[in-house]
Design an enzyme around this catalytic site. Structure first.
Site, mmCIF file in Angstrom:
data_model
loop_
_atom_site.group_PDB
_atom_site.id
_atom_site.type_symbol
_atom_site.label_atom_id
_atom_site.label_comp_id
_atom_site.label_asym_id
_atom_site.label_seq_id
_atom_site.Cartn_x
_atom_site.Cartn_y
_atom_site.Cartn_z
ATOM 1 N N LEU A 482 -6.172 2.046 -5.046
ATOM 2 C CA LEU A 482 -7.274 1.334 -4.396
ATOM 3 C C LEU A 482 -6.781 0.180 -3.536
ATOM 4 O O LEU A 482 -7.262 -0.033 -2.428
ATOM 5 C CB LEU A 482 -8.253 0.822 -5.463
ATOM 6 C CG LEU A 482 -9.475 0.065 -4.929
ATOM 7 C CD1 LEU A 482 -10.309 0.967 -4.024
ATOM 8 C CD2 LEU A 482 -10.319 -0.456 -6.090
ATOM 9 N N GLN A 485 -5.532 1.588 -0.385
ATOM 10 C CA GLN A 485 -6.553 2.173 0.488
ATOM 11 C C GLN A 485 -7.277 1.102 1.296
ATOM 12 O O GLN A 485 -7.686 1.333 2.422
ATOM 13 C CB GLN A 485 -7.573 2.952 -0.350
ATOM 14 C CG GLN A 485 -7.004 4.164 -1.058
ATOM 15 C CD GLN A 485 -8.038 4.800 -1.969
ATOM 16 O OE1 GLN A 485 -9.239 4.746 -1.704
ATOM 17 N NE2 GLN A 485 -7.577 5.394 -3.060
ATOM 18 N N CYS A 486 -7.469 -0.070 0.722
ATOM 19 C CA CYS A 486 -8.174 -1.155 1.402
ATOM 20 C C CYS A 486 -7.173 -2.068 2.109
ATOM 21 O O CYS A 486 -6.025 -2.196 1.690
ATOM 22 C CB CYS A 486 -8.993 -1.976 0.400
ATOM 23 S SG CYS A 486 -10.257 -1.011 -0.463
ATOM 24 N N THR A 487 -7.629 -2.687 3.176
ATOM 25 C CA THR A 487 -6.792 -3.647 3.890
ATOM 26 C C THR A 487 -6.849 -4.973 3.147
ATOM 27 O O THR A 487 -7.812 -5.729 3.267
ATOM 28 C CB THR A 487 -7.279 -3.822 5.335
ATOM 29 O OG1 THR A 487 -7.340 -2.542 5.957
ATOM 30 C CG2 THR A 487 -6.350 -4.723 6.117
ATOM 31 N N VAL A 488 -5.818 -5.246 2.365
ATOM 32 C CA VAL A 488 -5.771 -6.462 1.558
ATOM 33 C C VAL A 488 -4.982 -7.512 2.334
ATOM 34 O O VAL A 488 -3.758 -7.425 2.458
ATOM 35 C CB VAL A 488 -5.121 -6.197 0.185
ATOM 36 C CG1 VAL A 488 -5.086 -7.484 -0.644
ATOM 37 C CG2 VAL A 488 -5.878 -5.103 -0.551
#
Length: 598
Positions: A482, A485-488
């Site tokens: 996760l 998958q997300c732009t952190v």
């Protein structure tokens, strides 16, 4: 005898033209400017319009043009602090007395109605403060009204027919040009006729200045004919020995006080027009002092394509608006999720409901709400990605997406690559390199970023986003946790890199030699590094062989790149380079193992 002063009427077109000239031409220049006004026969009102700033081409019968001077102050404090009495005296001496003494009055008798207009423009609120003065001397002239002693009933048609407003009547009652006054003996009694600005029962302000002219020229006496439409008035002037008096002539306001007037055009203007002018205002003010050579039109007319309408796309579009860019197109295939609005300023909570609105279209609508004059559209489109193979059922759809992407890039001048994955940037990079389009790539990590320009060939061809890679991009989106998958990222990093990207585009539009090739930033120590890198001959995206292959085979090349792993690496030479490295024999070191022991 009392005299009726001129009143002023400034049309909205005058203020709009003044505002445009102040912003684009005058800027901080507060030197005197030549302007003009007109009065219609017997109306006694000086009318200012957009033509006041240029030479008037036509001269309507019964309309008299008056020359004047505009003093536009840079601040309201300067306007208020100006010595109005001294100002009127100064310009009375220059415009009127000077013209009489140097003889120019004979060729331009309209100077007898010359005026001074002082103004201040608040271009943010569209409030204009102004004050008009028609200078004349406050002298008690020896004037007497006399009866009509000649056959002058047709002057109301003869003078306008000549295109004149002031004439001299010779002893035989012939109408002659005003310039003939120069040759009249000073001992004679000249007759001057002019189109009266006021109704027959009033004595116009002009008479005072004619008296001054006759006095300075040395005449002993004269006759004036105030020509009306239906009736003429006759005044007899005789030279006196009294003091000439002080200059006067400032117009009274609507309350009958000697104070400036004020006009607020804001409520009268179309809100969209106000918004457009406000955008231009902030930009054009840069040219007043800081950057006088700044070319705003180039970036204004640059059609920008934003591939990605997420965090970077939101901030880039806002910065483009601030630079006055007229056309922005969004491309994205996602929908607005609940995590987006706090990081992506074009979206709101309601955009997330019912599964989320399409990002591209919603971004365009939001941009239109911010600035309705912008030409913007949103297109839901998935960019074909290298390493993401097609199937027989999806090939037609992907082919259509490819064709639409090519069409979009061709129809725009600058392309921003603002997507989340490396492979999604590959195909647009190839197309921009082949079409020589300005291309800005921006990418962010947790606390680092890179922004760079490429696509346009130059003397020293600059590298693209993939020039430092030793392998072609592949599918990086499968089998990711996760947090992958997300732009952190740190929240402050997106506005920084977006601002840099737009400023690099602006520098490219100005042909600034200092425009960086790429900027790499690190928020852990708050540093930014400027880097220049040349194009890699084996680059998987912009190398000559890749660009030529796309030009020759277009979709055939792209289809193969999507489906065949290793095809691009073989074509551009990366695979051969890798094999060469693998075949290198580093051998054993000459020293013994013991020599390396510590």
């Amino acid at each position: 005898m009392s005299f009726t002063p001129f009143s002023s009427f400034l049309e909205a077109s005058f203020f709009q033209t003044l505002a445009a000239k102040k912003l684009n031409e005058y800027k901080l220049d507060d030197s005197p400017k030549r302007v003009s006004a007109e009065y219609t026969w017997q109306q006694g009102r000086l009318v200012f319009d957009s033509d006041s700033f240029s030479d008037r081409d036509s001269h309507c019968k019964g309309v008299v043009e008056c020359p004047g001077t505009l003093l536009n102050y840079n601040t309201i404090e300067e306007f208020k602090g100006a010595d109005k009495k001294a100002l009127l005296a100064e310009w009375g001496d220059k415009m009127l007395s000077g013209a009489i003494m140097n003889g120019s009055i004979f060729r331009n008798p309209e100077i007898l109605n010359s005026f001074l207009l002082i103004t201040f423009c608040d271009l943010k609120k569209y409030i204009f403060v102004y004050w008009m003065g028609v200078p004349c001397l406050n002298t008690k002239w020896d004037l007497q009204e006399v009866a009509d002693e000649g056959n002058y009933t047709n002057l109301s048609t003869r003078i306008p027919a000549l295109g004149e407003s002031f004439v001299v009547i010779d002893p035989d009652d012939n109408v002659t040009p005003f310039s003939e006054l120069e040759y009249v003996e000073r001992s004679e009694d000249p007759t001057i006729a002019f189109l009266s600005p006021t109704s027959p029962e009033n004595t116009p302000w002009t008479v005072r200045n004619i008296c001054l002219m006759l006095h300075i020229l040395g005449f002993k006496s004269a006759t004036m004919i105030l020509v009306g439409r239906e009736k003429n008035r006759f005044l007899e002037w005789k030279r006196g020995d009294g003091e000439l008096g002080a200059w006067t002539g400032w117009e009274k306001n609507s309350a009958g006080k000697l104070l400036p007037k004020q006009t607020n055009l804001g409520p009268l203007l179309n809100p969209l027009q106000l918004a457009s002018q406000a955008v231009d205002l902030n930009l054009k003010l840069m040219k007043w002092r800081i950057a006088p050579e700044l070319d705003l039109d180039t970036i204004k007319h640059t059609r920008c394509l934003l591939l990605g309408a997420g965090t970077l796309g939101s901030y880039v579009s806002r910065s483009l608006l601030a630079w006055g860019v007229e056309q922005v197109t969004f491309v994205d295939n996602g929908t607005v999720s609940f995590s987006n609005p706090v990081r992506q300023p074009l979206y709101k909570y309601v955009d997330c409901l019912d599964g989320g609105k399409p990002k591209a279209e919603t971004a365009a609508e939001a941009l239109k709400e911010i600035y309705p004059a912008v030409k913007t559209s949103g297109i839901t489109l998935e960019v074909p990605m290298i390493g993401h193979s097609t199937t027989s059922s999806s090939e037609k759809r992907v082919h259509q997406q490819y064709d639409e992407l090519v069409s979009l890039i061709k129809s725009h001048d600058a392309v921003f690559l603002l997507m989340d994955s490396r492979e999604s940037r590959w195909l647009p990079t190839v197309i921009c390199a082949a079409l020589k389009k300005k291309c800005i790539t921006a990418a962010i990590g947790f606390d680092s970023f890179v922004v760079m320009r490429h696509g346009v060939e130059g003397v020293n061809d600059l590298g693209c986003y993939f020039c430092n890679d030793v392998v072609a991009p592949t599918d990086s989106m499968n089998d990711r946790t996760l947090d992958q998958q997300c732009t952190v990222t740190r929240p402050g990093i997106a506005p920084i890199v977006s601002g840099y990207g737009v400023e690099i585009l602006q520098a490219m539009c100005q042909d600034e030699p200092s425009a960086p090739h790429q900027l790499r930033g690190f928020l852990h120590n708050f540093s930014t590094v400027k880097i220049t890198g040349q194009r890699f001959k084996c680059c998987s995206a912009c190398s000559p062989v890749i660009v030529q292959e796309w030009k020759d085979k277009t979709w055939g090349f792209v289809k193969k790149a999507l489906n065949e792993r290793g095809f691009v690496e073989e074509l551009c030479g990366l695979a051969e380079l890798q094999r060469g490295v693998d075949e290198l024999d580093f051998g054993e070191g000459e020293g013994s193992e013991e020599e390396w022991e510590m």
